[in-house]
Design an enzyme around this catalytic site. Structure first.
Site, PDB file in Angstrom:
ATOM      1  N   TYR A 182      -6.142  -5.911   4.347  1.00  0.00           N
ATOM      2  CA  TYR A 182      -7.203  -4.929   4.131  1.00  0.00           C
ATOM      3  C   TYR A 182      -8.460  -5.672   3.675  1.00  0.00           C
ATOM      4  O   TYR A 182      -8.363  -6.737   3.059  1.00  0.00           O
ATOM      5  CB  TYR A 182      -6.778  -3.890   3.097  1.00  0.00           C
ATOM      6  CG  TYR A 182      -5.854  -2.812   3.634  1.00  0.00           C
ATOM      7  CD1 TYR A 182      -5.431  -2.812   4.951  1.00  0.00           C
ATOM      8  CD2 TYR A 182      -5.386  -1.792   2.811  1.00  0.00           C
ATOM      9  CE1 TYR A 182      -4.582  -1.832   5.443  1.00  0.00           C
ATOM     10  CE2 TYR A 182      -4.543  -0.799   3.300  1.00  0.00           C
ATOM     11  CZ  TYR A 182      -4.143  -0.833   4.613  1.00  0.00           C
ATOM     12  OH  TYR A 182      -3.308   0.147   5.098  1.00  0.00           O
ATOM     13  N   GLU A 221      -0.826  15.535   9.925  1.00  0.00           N
ATOM     14  CA  GLU A 221      -1.530  14.467  10.639  1.00  0.00           C
ATOM     15  C   GLU A 221      -2.301  15.076  11.816  1.00  0.00           C
ATOM     16  O   GLU A 221      -1.731  15.780  12.631  1.00  0.00           O
ATOM     17  CB  GLU A 221      -0.530  13.420  11.140  1.00  0.00           C
ATOM     18  CG  GLU A 221      -1.060  12.432  12.148  1.00  0.00           C
ATOM     19  CD  GLU A 221      -2.192  11.566  11.617  1.00  0.00           C
ATOM     20  OE1 GLU A 221      -3.266  11.553  12.251  1.00  0.00           O
ATOM     21  OE2 GLU A 221      -1.993  10.897  10.582  1.00  0.00           O
ATOM     22  N   TYR A 270       0.824  -1.213   0.000  1.00  0.00           N
ATOM     23  CA  TYR A 270       0.000   0.000   0.000  1.00  0.00           C
ATOM     24  C   TYR A 270       0.853   1.255   0.000  1.00  0.00           C
ATOM     25  O   TYR A 270       0.610   2.195  -0.770  1.00  0.00           O
ATOM     26  CB  TYR A 270      -0.917  -0.016   1.227  1.00  0.00           C
ATOM     27  CG  TYR A 270      -1.668   1.271   1.462  1.00  0.00           C
ATOM     28  CD1 TYR A 270      -2.798   1.591   0.703  1.00  0.00           C
ATOM     29  CD2 TYR A 270      -1.260   2.174   2.434  1.00  0.00           C
ATOM     30  CE1 TYR A 270      -3.493   2.776   0.918  1.00  0.00           C
ATOM     31  CE2 TYR A 270      -1.945   3.354   2.658  1.00  0.00           C
ATOM     32  CZ  TYR A 270      -3.058   3.647   1.900  1.00  0.00           C
ATOM     33  OH  TYR A 270      -3.740   4.827   2.108  1.00  0.00           O
ATOM     34  N   SER A 305      -7.714   6.796   6.778  1.00  0.00           N
ATOM     35  CA  SER A 305      -8.467   5.602   7.145  1.00  0.00           C
ATOM     36  C   SER A 305      -9.798   5.637   6.402  1.00  0.00           C
ATOM     37  O   SER A 305     -10.007   6.464   5.514  1.00  0.00           O
ATOM     38  CB  SER A 305      -8.656   5.537   8.661  1.00  0.00           C
ATOM     39  OG  SER A 305      -9.179   6.750   9.163  1.00  0.00           O
ATOM     40  N   ASP A 306     -10.712   4.749   6.744  1.00  0.00           N
ATOM     41  CA  ASP A 306     -11.980   4.635   6.026  1.00  0.00           C
ATOM     42  C   ASP A 306     -12.917   5.808   6.331  1.00  0.00           C
ATOM     43  O   ASP A 306     -12.714   6.541   7.313  1.00  0.00           O
ATOM     44  CB  ASP A 306     -12.646   3.305   6.385  1.00  0.00           C
ATOM     45  CG  ASP A 306     -11.837   2.124   5.881  1.00  0.00           C
ATOM     46  OD1 ASP A 306     -11.623   2.043   4.666  1.00  0.00           O
ATOM     47  OD2 ASP A 306     -11.410   1.284   6.704  1.00  0.00           O
ATOM     48  N   ASP A 366      -3.495   9.882   2.744  1.00  0.00           N
ATOM     49  CA  ASP A 366      -3.355   8.521   3.277  1.00  0.00           C
ATOM     50  C   ASP A 366      -4.277   8.416   4.482  1.00  0.00           C
ATOM     51  O   ASP A 366      -3.857   8.573   5.626  1.00  0.00           O
ATOM     52  CB  ASP A 366      -1.894   8.269   3.657  1.00  0.00           C
ATOM     53  CG  ASP A 366      -1.683   6.881   4.232  1.00  0.00           C
ATOM     54  OD1 ASP A 366      -2.612   6.056   4.158  1.00  0.00           O
ATOM     55  OD2 ASP A 366      -0.590   6.635   4.783  1.00  0.00           O
TER      56      ASP A 366
END
Length: 290
Positions: free
Chosen positions: A228, A111, A67, A162-163, A160
């Protein structure tokens, strides 16, 4: 819901109802609620250390490279001369590690959750190996606000995330892609985590549609990764230059260059192949209505 039972962790989510990835747990290395999410690190002999956010696997030491290499090198090798790069999310440092294998001037990591950075440095040292690179600037904060303050600043923007639940939900919306476009320099490209064609094809199609209303060039690629959901993950790629062709890398690294960059998944052939979709997905995403 308790995702740990009898020594096993199960990745249960409404995003993939009726199925779950399970890993036998050797040891819980870290577990704490940050300001934004539940942060968990497990140890598993076959997968190494595993980073889990809000019950969803983000990275394992065994397969993270597929990934991380793809989300970085697909866009980087689709830009003729990337010098300034922004990563939104990616606090584990994996995407940054790959970006810094290119001849760039600066990469900024934005971030929102500093706990992810802190935990990754301790428990995922290979992914977080580039945090000391002088070309890297780390900004702890919201990606939306950061880009609003830095228009026309980046050649490549990589999300980048998360869901699309919890703190990452806004990163899958049209307003976010419009904002990314304002933060790009002329000729800039973006690449965002694009979910699984097996599980989220309707969401992917919706995103492709609104992206085409914003950018002249839009495409979708994917890679395989065992931990994943469905064993795959995709990437949404957009460019402001109508001549951009994501499907043909502008730089092709030979065996020696690949080895010197410590690449284990990405190559020029994999770059091209990543855009060849199964027929059910191709019809949904690429065929234009008559």
């Amino acid at each position: 819901m308790n995702l740990m039972k009898e020594g096993w962790f199960s990745e249960v989510s409404a995003l993939w109802p009726g199925e779950a990835m399970s890993l036998e747990v050797e040891e819980v290395l870290f577990h704490q609620k940050s300001k934004f999410q539940d942060v968990l690190v497990l140890k598993r002999q076959s997968y190494g250390n595993v980073l889990i956010l809000d019950g969803v696997i983000q990275a394992t030491e065994r397969d993270e490279f597929s990934y991380q290499e793809m989300i970085a090198h697909l866009p980087m090798n689709s830009h003729p001369d990337p010098k300034k790069v922004l990563v939104v999310g990616g606090g584990d440092g994996g995407a940054v590690r790959e970006i810094l294998k290119h001849d760039i001037e600066q990469v900024t990591l934005c971030e929102i959750d500093e706990k992810v950075v802190e935990v990754s440095k301790k428990y995922l040292p290979n992914m977080a190996s580039s945090f000391s690179d002088p070309r890297l600037t780390v900004h702890i904060g919201d990606g939306f606000e950061f880009m609003k303050k830095n228009p026309s600043s980046f050649d490549v923007i990589i999300t980048d995330s998360s869901d699309p639940i919890g703190p990452a939900e806004s990163l899958f919306q049209e307003s976010y892609f419009k904002l990314m476009k304002t933060a790009l320099r002329p000729g800039g490209v973006i690449c965002s985590q694009g979910e699984s064609q097996w599980l989220h094809l309707n969401l992917i199609a919706k995103m492709q549609t609104f992206c085409r209303s914003i950018f002249p060039v839009v495409d979708y690629a994917y890679c395989t990764i065992p931990t994943y959901p469905s064993g795959q993950i995709g990437f949404t790629l957009c460019g402001v230059n109508p001549d951009t062709n994501f499907r043909e890398p502008l730089r092709s690294w030979g065996p020696k260059e690949t080895e010197s960059r410590h690449l284990r998944y990405y190559s020029a052939d994999i770059h091209r192949a990543a855009f060849v979709l199964p027929e059910f997905a191709r019809r949904t995403l690429q065929e234009k209505p008559e």
